[in-house]
Design an enzyme around this catalytic site. Structure first.
Site, short mmCIF file in Angstrom:
data_model
loop_
_atom_site.label_atom_id
_atom_site.label_comp_id
_atom_site.label_asym_id
_atom_site.label_seq_id
_atom_site.Cartn_x
_atom_site.Cartn_y
_atom_site.Cartn_z
N GLU A 190 -27.55 -22.40 34.44
CA GLU A 190 -28.15 -21.79 35.75
C GLU A 190 -28.88 -22.86 36.50
O GLU A 190 -29.54 -23.90 36.03
CB GLU A 190 -29.31 -20.99 35.34
CG GLU A 190 -28.69 -19.75 34.53
CD GLU A 190 -30.14 -18.93 33.81
OE1 GLU A 190 -31.23 -18.94 34.25
OE2 GLU A 190 -29.66 -18.25 32.72
N LYS A 229 -31.58 -24.57 38.69
CA LYS A 229 -32.84 -24.62 38.66
C LYS A 229 -33.38 -24.58 39.88
O LYS A 229 -33.70 -25.63 40.49
CB LYS A 229 -33.71 -25.72 37.88
CG LYS A 229 -34.85 -25.56 37.46
CD LYS A 229 -35.33 -26.68 36.47
CE LYS A 229 -36.73 -26.62 36.24
NZ LYS A 229 -37.62 -26.70 37.21
N ASP A 267 -35.73 -24.67 43.06
CA ASP A 267 -37.02 -25.35 43.32
C ASP A 267 -37.70 -24.46 44.21
O ASP A 267 -37.95 -24.38 45.37
CB ASP A 267 -36.63 -26.76 43.82
CG ASP A 267 -37.89 -27.76 43.77
OD1 ASP A 267 -38.75 -27.28 42.86
OD2 ASP A 267 -37.98 -28.71 44.21
N TYR A 323 -34.35 -15.35 43.14
CA TYR A 323 -33.11 -15.17 41.88
C TYR A 323 -33.94 -14.90 40.93
O TYR A 323 -34.87 -15.73 40.33
CB TYR A 323 -32.42 -16.42 41.73
CG TYR A 323 -30.99 -16.65 42.73
CD1 TYR A 323 -30.22 -15.53 43.02
CD2 TYR A 323 -31.11 -17.69 43.42
CE1 TYR A 323 -29.16 -15.65 43.85
CE2 TYR A 323 -29.76 -17.86 44.53
CZ TYR A 323 -29.14 -16.83 44.52
OH TYR A 323 -28.08 -16.78 45.34
N LYS A 363 -32.67 -32.42 34.91
CA LYS A 363 -33.40 -32.88 36.26
C LYS A 363 -32.68 -33.96 36.96
O LYS A 363 -32.46 -34.93 36.23
CB LYS A 363 -34.76 -32.90 36.08
CG LYS A 363 -35.43 -31.67 35.63
CD LYS A 363 -36.48 -31.08 36.75
CE LYS A 363 -37.95 -31.19 36.20
NZ LYS A 363 -38.84 -30.81 37.39
N CYS A 368 -37.59 -51.96 77.60
CA CYS A 368 -36.43 -51.88 76.63
C CYS A 368 -36.73 -52.99 75.44
O CYS A 368 -37.04 -54.45 76.13
CB CYS A 368 -35.21 -52.10 77.24
SG CYS A 368 -33.96 -52.19 76.09
N CYS A 389 -33.53 -55.63 76.54
CA CYS A 389 -33.34 -56.30 78.02
C CYS A 389 -34.63 -56.42 78.49
O CYS A 389 -34.60 -56.90 79.76
CB CYS A 389 -32.33 -55.95 78.74
SG CYS A 389 -32.73 -54.25 79.23
N CYS A 440 -33.15 -46.77 78.63
CA CYS A 440 -33.17 -47.88 79.28
C CYS A 440 -32.05 -47.70 80.45
O CYS A 440 -30.91 -47.55 80.15
CB CYS A 440 -32.80 -49.04 78.28
SG CYS A 440 -32.06 -50.58 79.21
N CYS A 489 -27.45 -54.04 79.53
CA CYS A 489 -28.36 -54.08 78.32
C CYS A 489 -27.60 -54.32 77.22
O CYS A 489 -26.42 -53.59 76.99
CB CYS A 489 -29.11 -52.75 78.01
SG CYS A 489 -30.49 -52.89 76.49
S1 IVH Z 1 -36.29 -20.37 32.40
C1 IVH Z 1 -40.14 -21.07 28.92
N1 IVH Z 1 -34.64 -20.30 34.41
O1 IVH Z 1 -38.36 -23.71 36.06
C2 IVH Z 1 -39.73 -21.35 30.55
N2 IVH Z 1 -36.66 -21.45 34.75
O2 IVH Z 1 -40.01 -25.49 33.62
C3 IVH Z 1 -38.29 -20.52 30.96
N3 IVH Z 1 -37.00 -22.25 37.06
O3 IVH Z 1 -41.37 -22.40 35.77
C4 IVH Z 1 -37.93 -20.67 32.28
N4 IVH Z 1 -34.90 -21.67 37.50
O4 IVH Z 1 -40.04 -21.76 37.70
C5 IVH Z 1 -35.68 -20.74 33.86
N5 IVH Z 1 -32.78 -20.22 35.89
C6 IVH Z 1 -34.25 -20.57 35.42
C7 IVH Z 1 -34.86 -21.26 36.52
C8 IVH Z 1 -36.36 -21.76 36.03
C9 IVH Z 1 -35.97 -22.15 38.03
C10 IVH Z 1 -38.07 -22.89 37.05
C11 IVH Z 1 -39.31 -21.88 36.82
C12 IVH Z 1 -40.16 -22.28 35.58
C13 IVH Z 1 -39.59 -23.76 35.64
C14 IVH Z 1 -39.38 -24.38 34.25
#
Ligand code: IVH
Length: 681
Positions: free
Chosen positions: A121, A123, A125, A234, A324, A417, A420, A435, A440
């Site tokens: 999935e 991740k 942010d 999500y 990551k 400038c 020039c 300018c 120039c």
């Molecule tokens: S599973 C035991 N799934 O990542 C923790 N986390 O370090 C299980 N996050 O605090 C988390 N997308 O904020 C999981 N698809 C996803 C995620 C996700 C973002 C973030 C979440 C969590 C951190 C884990």
């Protein structure tokens, strides 16, 4: 109560319930399935009817009614709440080797006969939250906090249309008594740029990145402020459930979706760690094209039974890893601000930075837009600043990273400038300094780059060559280019006989380029592709253009009084007339726009979709502008779409784009495309 009143009452109650279901259903179609059945206006009709009915009969209002998203009064502070089960965190891996080592360990612990499948999935942010539902009704929302206790942000989370207030039926089964769902709140990038613009306009600090903006929006004491931010969610898992839940992560995602939650459409179930590694690598490339920020990929063992066997270590599950990448923003010191002179004399401030790793590359310079922008953000030489980079775009300085160093001073544009030494000007109503000296040196060189690189498309003569030719004194003007000999080029480093001959042939071929391109190449102030084409079509020749009065110029589509003045001034200038005459003698097209086929340009072959309201363009203008440089503009998003340009209040097209992995572009990106500054989308 007469029986008639009672009947009316029940029918009001029944209608209110019906409307609630309808509104919920359409929110689900829109936010979760990304497949709305109604136009926004038709949806509003339903919502407004429900609101009116409830206003008239307040006793019909239920806590989970979709009208009750905003309305909680501002809080004094946030109550701490204990999570029903701890919200852990993930162990990270950063290389394919570490990923494969983890998989080996998983296999060893489960036994070599066991087949292991993984769910990957994106991740997100953003900011992790827990949502609690009792008998299907949303009762509490909390931030992650330290994993054991978080802050109660129930009212704020309620304002997100993508957080269901009441769960949908799944297979007609009753809802579990308690269900705790976990997910990530995020700030979509299209909205993030606009948010920061608004922050600046209101004299407030911009957020350094989308994650901070999401977290900050979630922790607003007044839910009305949260409601005004375009946050989304999500969900990715379940904490506590008081009933029968699925047996795998993959089925859980499907179940959550059925219940009415948004789950990431890009999640995948893969049956080998090799496929997982491939997916992670592929994601790194796609990362800049999503409409939201991700900082990695989460990989989970699919089977809950296997997850159980694997267990956790110090609150970190052995059954999952976060793969990551390097972050897309970083803090570094601003060493200097240089000013570069562009081809029309525009002065572009450029940041020189202490080299820093951002998103996997070393960044040592970044754009700063203009003086107003620098002063508004109060970016000062000597300070630590936040630098951001997404995908292939030019890195930007977002703002100071904290307090100013005591010795720093607000930045000022130089008076002269840098090349020039001519006194620079800032025309009334414009944000950029210029300018005014046509001679120039930087301007001359930039004009050559523009002519060869964008306008006349001279292959084999790139900016490095032009720079060398300039330095050698061989080419100092556009006409010089056409007087160049094969021998002169051959003598240049990097050229041999054949490549020099090819380049000369390609310069000669540019004589066949149509008049509109020539006009574009001439660097007339505020004449880009679209206006150049309109002028060429309208006047048909440079002579007619030179003879035009200001009011005749204003008859041309897209030419207002300001532009007309600039064009009239340009053509009245003796030096410019000499340039035009000289180029004509050298065989450059100065008339005729016979070419009525779809415009050819740098975007030929690209296809775009525009959705939402743009600030600086009418939709038709943006369409015409894109078409004029070869792009097609269509109504619907498909796998063939090169990008979706998203304005204010975009419809489902933006989400569809995300789903298909089509790049989502902002109005700023559109400008970059039109000015030829960006070829990335
Ligand atoms: S599973 C035991 N799934 O990542 C923790 N986390 O370090 C299980 N996050 O605090 C988390 N997308 O904020 C999981 N698809 C996803 C995620 C996700 C973002 C973030 C979440 C969590 C951190 C884990």
């Amino acid at each position: 109560m007469s029986s008639r009143t009672r009947t009316r009452k029940t029918s009001h109650a029944a209608r209110a319930e019906e409307l609630r279901r309808l509104v919920e259903h359409h929110l689900y179609r829109y936010h979760v399935l990304d497949d709305p059945e109604l136009s926004d206006a038709a949806y509003d009709v339903l919502y407004d009817e429900l609101k009116a009915l409830e206003d008239e009969h307040p006793e019909l209002v239920t806590r989970d009614s979709p009208t009750q998203r905003v309305g909680a009064p501002p809080a004094e502070g946030f109550r701490k709440v204990e999570h029903l089960s701890p919200m852990g965190s993930l162990e990270k891996v950063t290389t394919a080797e570490a990923l494969s080592k983890w998989a080996d360990d998983v296999q060893k612990r489960l036994g070599s006969d066991e087949a292991v499948a993984y769910v990957v999935e994106p991740k997100i942010d953003g900011s992790a939250v827990s949502l609690v539902y009792e008998n299907g009704v949303y009762v509490r929302g909390a931030t992650r906090g330290d994993g054991l206790r978080g802050e109660d942000v129930t009212g704020n989370l309620r304002t997100l249309e993508s957080v269901p207030l009441r769960l949908l039926e799944s297979d007609g089964k009753p809802h579990p008594e308690v269900l705790e769902v976990r997910g990530e709140i995020y700030f979509p990038l299209a909205g993030f740029d606009r948010f920061n613009e608004a922050q600046l306009a209101a004299g407030r600090k911009p957020a350094p990145n989308a994650r901070n903006a999401a977290a900050g929006s979630l922790r607003q004491l007044n839910p009305a402020i949260t409601a005004a931010r375009p946050l989304s969610i999500y969900v990715y898992g379940i904490g506590v459930h008081g009933g029968s839940a699925p047996a795998t992560q993959w089925e859980t995602l499907a179940w959550l979706r059925e219940l009415g939650f948004r789950t990431n459409p890009d999640a995948e179930r893969l049956e080998s760690i090799e496929e997982v590694a491939e997916a992670c690598a592929a994601w790194e490339g796609k990362r800049g094209e999503l409409g939201y920020e991700i900082d990695g990929i989460v990989i989970k063992v699919d089977s809950f039974a296997q997850q159980e066997t694997l267990g956790s270590l110090h609150g970190r599950p052995r059954f999952a890893r976060a793969y990551k990448w390097a972050p897309t923003s970083a803090v570094t010191r601003l060493l200097a601000i240089h000013v570069r002179v562009g081809r029309t004399g525009v002065l572009n401030p450029l940041a020189e930075l202490e080299p820093v790793q951002v998103g996997g590359v070393t960044v040592s310079s970044a754009t700063l837009h203009n003086e107003d922008d620098i002063r508004r953000k109060d970016i000062r030489v000597g300070d630590l600043v936040v630098v951001q980079r997404a995908g292939d775009v030019i890195p930007q300085v977002v703002g100071p990273a904290g307090e100013h160093e005591p010795s720093t001073r607000p930045w000022k544009m130089p008076k002269r400038c840098p090349l020039c030494k001519t006194e620079i000007i800032k025309p009334e109503g414009e944000v950029m300094h210029r300018c005014p000296n046509r001679a120039c040196p930087s301007r001359g060189l930039e004009t050559l780059y523009h002519w060869a690189g964008s306008a006349l498309d001279i292959e084999g003569v790139g900016s490095n060559t032009l720079k060398k030719l300039w330095d050698e004194g061989l080419v100092r003007s556009l006409p010089d280019l056409y007087r160049l000999s094969t021998e002169q080029l051959e003598a240049l480093e990097g050229y041999a006989e054949i490549s020099a001959a090819r380049a000369i042939a390609s310069i000669a071929r540019s004589q066949e380029q149509p008049f509109s391109r020539v006009l574009f190449g001439l660097n007339i102030p505020k004449v880009g592709w679209v206006i150049a084409r309109n002028l060429a079509r309208h006047f048909g020749s440079v002579d007619a253009l030179i003879a035009a009065t200001q009011s005749e110029l204003e008859e041309v589509e897209g030419v207002g009084p300001d532009r007309a003045v600039l064009i009239a001034e340009w053509v009245a200038d003796a030096e410019n007339r000499r340039l035009v005459a000289e180029l004509r003698d050298l065989g450059i097209q100065m008339e005729g726009e016979k070419d009525e086929r779809p415009a050819e340009g740098p975007l030929t072959g690209r296809q775009y979709v525009i959705t939402g309201t743009l600030e600086g363009f009418k939709r038709e203008e943006a369409k015409a502008a894109l078409e004029a440089i070869g792009a097609k503009v269509s109504e619907s998003v498909s796998g063939k779409t090169s990008g979706v340009i998203v304005g204010e209040s975009p419809g489902s097209k933006a989400e569809k784009a995300q789903k298909l992995g089509v790049p989502v572009l902002t109005e700023q990106d559109l400008r970059a495309l039109l000015s030829g500054a960006s070829r990335k989308h």
